[in-house]
Design an enzyme around this catalytic site. Structure first.
Site, short mmCIF file in Angstrom:
data_model
loop_
_atom_site.label_atom_id
_atom_site.label_comp_id
_atom_site.label_asym_id
_atom_site.label_seq_id
_atom_site.Cartn_x
_atom_site.Cartn_y
_atom_site.Cartn_z
N ASP A 111 1.91 6.62 -19.66
CA ASP A 111 3.16 7.01 -20.32
C ASP A 111 3.23 8.54 -20.27
O ASP A 111 2.28 9.22 -19.86
CB ASP A 111 3.25 6.46 -21.75
CG ASP A 111 4.70 6.40 -22.22
OD1 ASP A 111 5.57 7.05 -21.59
OD2 ASP A 111 4.98 5.71 -23.21
C1 BGC Z 1 8.25 6.52 -23.46
C2 BGC Z 1 8.36 5.56 -22.30
C3 BGC Z 1 9.34 6.09 -21.28
C4 BGC Z 1 8.85 7.46 -20.84
C5 BGC Z 1 9.72 8.09 -19.76
C6 BGC Z 1 7.97 7.93 -23.01
O1 BGC Z 1 8.07 8.83 -24.05
O2 BGC Z 1 7.24 6.06 -24.32
O3 BGC Z 1 8.76 4.30 -22.76
O4 BGC Z 1 9.46 5.22 -20.22
O5 BGC Z 1 8.84 8.33 -21.96
O6 BGC Z 1 10.94 8.49 -20.24
#
Ligand code: BGC
Length: 743
Positions: free
Chosen positions: A281
């Site tokens: 993530d």
């Molecule tokens: C979130 C993810 C997301 C990623 C990209 C993160 O902060 O937890 O779910 O896909 O950002 O935007």
């Protein structure tokens, strides 16, 4: 005749065999191409593939990083011209011409926004969910996005957690089924179709179990619970062909997912045979430092790489440290090769080597009438009728008052985590109702936003209510009160909304409360006050027309709660598939009934809260209709089954009311005795059927050993002989069980 049939079947089998041989051969050819590329790649080029960067447009710095082979993927660039220019650098100006893959969070729609995933789950309509994801893919790929970070299939039993909005709720099976539908929709029939996007099952794993519903928090999950409740939607995602997975931010038993070898390699790769790609993530590799799991960025890069995380999303750990880690012999190059293999496989599957560019067109396929129609249908089907004192559907009135902070709040109705939504394309309830009834509508917001505590406008709303025959009060939460890092410790309606409702009620006019929100809220007092209540999870672009369809009876409500509505916040976590205690709630004496000065005793004590009892406000699966359904007793095709057999459970459902309507028929099983205590019941199937007024439909569900399997005392997965209860009912509380025995 029999022979002809046999011949046809043979032909089909042969054809199927050929098809699977052909796809196997294609995969072999792909693996060969990956091997060839890997042989030619330098260590730096390999590590470059493992680096995902935030898009910054066509920027010199980005261009030179791509040209040097230092970037594998870019997220959040949305301009097709920029995407093509950057892709051209990757394809034409790098040594090996490996294309980039462009990614974006397309969670519940790209431009045409569908209800938040929790709302889609509330519709219990698997086909519509798949169609919604297909439309999202169609819109997003038109600008060059070939990878979405969805579906989020984190089972969540804590509505304080802001990201419950993005999940399909509290149930394992519902998350599994809805997640698989979204994957099918995003990925289409073939991933290499330029109109398909790679899906990403996230967040692996157990992010929804964050302690106290506070985002990113630690989790407390024994392996059995992890395997039985939190992991099955991810296993279903593997089975549905999810091209990618994403790590979760949380730790499980002290190990953050981005450093969890057991989770990412032993379970995902070895047990489940997954050959897709695993991305971290955002910054989650680097965040293992404040997590107190890694000493510095180099340590984080090391731990993530050996834990099987293929791509580093905006953590800069791999690009900064992997090379020296390999040169120092700390990380084997074979570990890097494995990660790059997974990344290249994704790019081959997406057809990016053959077709790296997006066709730039003048008219983008956004907001097409057919897409808006699906969005409206999902919005209507996801609305849950919680109470109705003969007010709805609204049929005859001279004047309707449309009030409340969510009546005309386009940005809020789209819900959380949809960066590309354009509020100006949304149709709000107020607009939709005005469109239908023009001058019969008096619209006064009363409060300007959900947290508004300025009560000055309420008097005007009350005056509007007085002038009308019926009041539609659109209450709820702004979209920003849910989503990532937007958690609440108090689940009641924010601002002065409850006071406004009391003032509306005091007019004596029938008040319909429509809650538009991103989470299960505590609306105990408000449900008492209102004459009818519709619960709608932020329902997207077409929330207005969808809700109007339900309010005025063009669509009979069929939504059912995908998560329990608590009676009060302190009950959380409260969910239907709980375990019984040794002293299940009985003989409850509630706080006001305890005599002052009563003596403490230890007799008759059972499991409940003195101030809340033991029931939620509304259970999982609950939702009323404008009609009524009668469920016959459940019958079983046999009283006993063996592990390799099946039993059929049937039930006849009769529409006993005046409206033709859809009903979500729910099928639950409970294991009465096992080597470890099991949940009182678990959802194992459902069917959403259209049943006409007066019609009876007999519905059958197969009971299979797989549905009865769980993680046993010795940690193996399988069944145990014994008695099981079966319910076919309209919600998780309803119906009388029948029992069968597994031999
Ligand atoms: C979130 C993810 C997301 C990623 C990209 C993160 O902060 O937890 O779910 O896909 O950002 O935007």
């Amino acid at each position: 005749m029999k022979n002809v049939l046999m011949k046809c079947l043979m032909a089909l089998w042969v054809a199927a065999g050929l098809v699977s041989c052909a796809s196997g051969a294609k995969e072999d050819a792909t693996e060969k191409k990956i091997d060839d590329l890997l042989r030619q790649m330098t260590l730096e080029e390999k590590i470059g593939q493992m680096n995902q960067l935030q898009g910054v447009g066509y920027n010199e710095d980005m261009v030179s990083q791509i040209r040097e082979g230092g970037v594998g993927s870019i997220l959040n660039d949305l301009n097709p011209d920029t995407i093509n220019m950057l892709q051209r650098v990757a394809v034409e100006e790098t040594r090996l011409g490996i294309p980039l893959v462009f990614a974006r969070d397309v969670i519940h729609g790209f431009k045409t926004i569908f209800p938040i995933p929790l709302g889609q789950a509330a519709g219990w309509n698997v086909d519509l969910v798949e169609q919604g994801a297909r439309i999202a893919a169609y819109e997003a790929t038109s600008v060059g996005i070939r990878w979405t970070f969805a579906p989020m299939i984190d089972v969540s039993r804590d509505p304080r957690w802001g990201r419950i909005a993005e999940s399909c709720g509290e149930d394992t099976y519902l998350n599994a089924v809805m997640g698989a539908a979204m994957i099918r929709g995003f990925q289409g029939e073939s991933l290499s179709d330029p109109r398909s996007m790679a899906a990403c099952a996230k967040h692996f794993a157990a992010y929804g179990a964050s302690e106290s519903g506070k985002d990113y928090n630690t989790t407390n999950i024994p392996e059995r619970l992890l395997r039985d409740v939190y992991l099955p939607p991810f296993k279903a995602a593997v089975d549905a062909g999810a091209a990618t997975f994403m790590c979760s931010f949380n730790d499980i038993d002290g190990v953050p997912s981005s450093g969890n070898k057991w989770l990412n390699i032993d379970v995902l790769r070895q047990e489940w045979g997954y050959d897709g790609m695993l991305v971290s993530d955002w910054g989650s590799i680097e965040q293992m430092i404040p997590h107190h799991f890694c000493s510095d960025l180099k340590d984080a890069a090391h731990k993530a790489a050996i834990a099987g995380v293929d791509m580093d999303m905006m953590g800069f750990a791999y690009i900064t440290h992997l090379k020296s880690l390999v040169e120092e012999g700390v990380v084997k190059e074979s570990v890097i090769d494995e990660a790059v293999r997974n990344i290249l496989r994704l790019k081959f599957r997406l057809g990016l080597f053959d077709n790296p560019y997006v066709a730039v067109v003048d008219t983008l396929p956004f907001y097409q009438p057919a897409s808006l129609e699906v969005a409206q249908r999902v919005a209507a089907e996801s609305a849950i009728l919680l109470k109705n004192n003969n007010v709805l559907p609204l049929k005859s009135f001279n004047r309707v008052a449309v009030v409340g902070p969510l009546a005309d709040a386009p940005k809020d109705q789209v819900g959380t985590w949809c960066f590309d939504a354009e509020p100006e394309h949304c149709v709000t309830p107020m607009q939709a109702i005005k469109e239908r009834y023009g001058n019969k509508v008096v619209a006064v917001p009363g409060l300007t936003y959900s947290r508004d505590t300025n009560k000055q406008g309420i008097a005007q709303a009350v005056a509007a209510a007085r002038s009308a025959d019926v009041v539609l009060f659109f209450a709820g939460e702004e979209s920003l009160l849910t989503g990532e890092a937007h958690c609440r410790a108090d689940l009641t309606l924010p601002g002065a909304q409850t006071e406004m409702l009391k003032a509306l009620k005091a007019t004596g006019k029938p008040v319909v409360m429509i809650v538009m929100t991103g989470r299960p809220m505590v609306i105990t007092e408000e449900v008492e006050l209102a004459d009818a209540v519709i619960y709608s999870f932020h329902a997207g672009t077409m929330a207005g027309p969808g809700l109007a369809d339900v309010i005025f009876g063009d669509v009979v409500p069929s939504g059912k709660l995908p998560a329990t509505l608590p009676l009060m916040t302190g009950q959380v976590p409260v969910y239907y598939a709980h375990k019984n205690t040794g002293r299940p709630a009985a003989d409850m004496i509630l706080i006001d009934d305890i005599p002052v000065g009563a003596a403490q005793s230890s007799l008759g004590f059972t499991s409940f809260h003195l101030d809340a009892g033991d029931s939620p406000l509304f259970p999982f699966g609950y939702g009323l209709s404008y009609t009524t359904f009668d469920y016959s007793p459940v019958t079983l095709s046999a009283a006993e089954m063996t592990v390799d057999g099946t039993i059929e459970a049937t039930c006849t459902i009769t529409n006993t009311g005046k409206y033709d309507a859809d009903e979500v028929i729910q099928f639950y099983i409970g294991d009465k005795v096992a080597s470890v205590a099991r949940p009182v019941k678990e959802l194992k199937g459902f069917k959403k059927l259209h049943i006409e007024s007066g019609e009876s439909v007999t519905v059958a569900f197969d009971i299979t050993a797989e549905q009865l399997a769980f993680t046993r005392l010795d940690m193996t997965r399988g069944t145990e002989p014994g008695e099981f209860d079966v319910w076919i009912a309209s919600d998780s509380r309803g119906g009388e069980p029948v029992t069968f025995v597994l031999k």
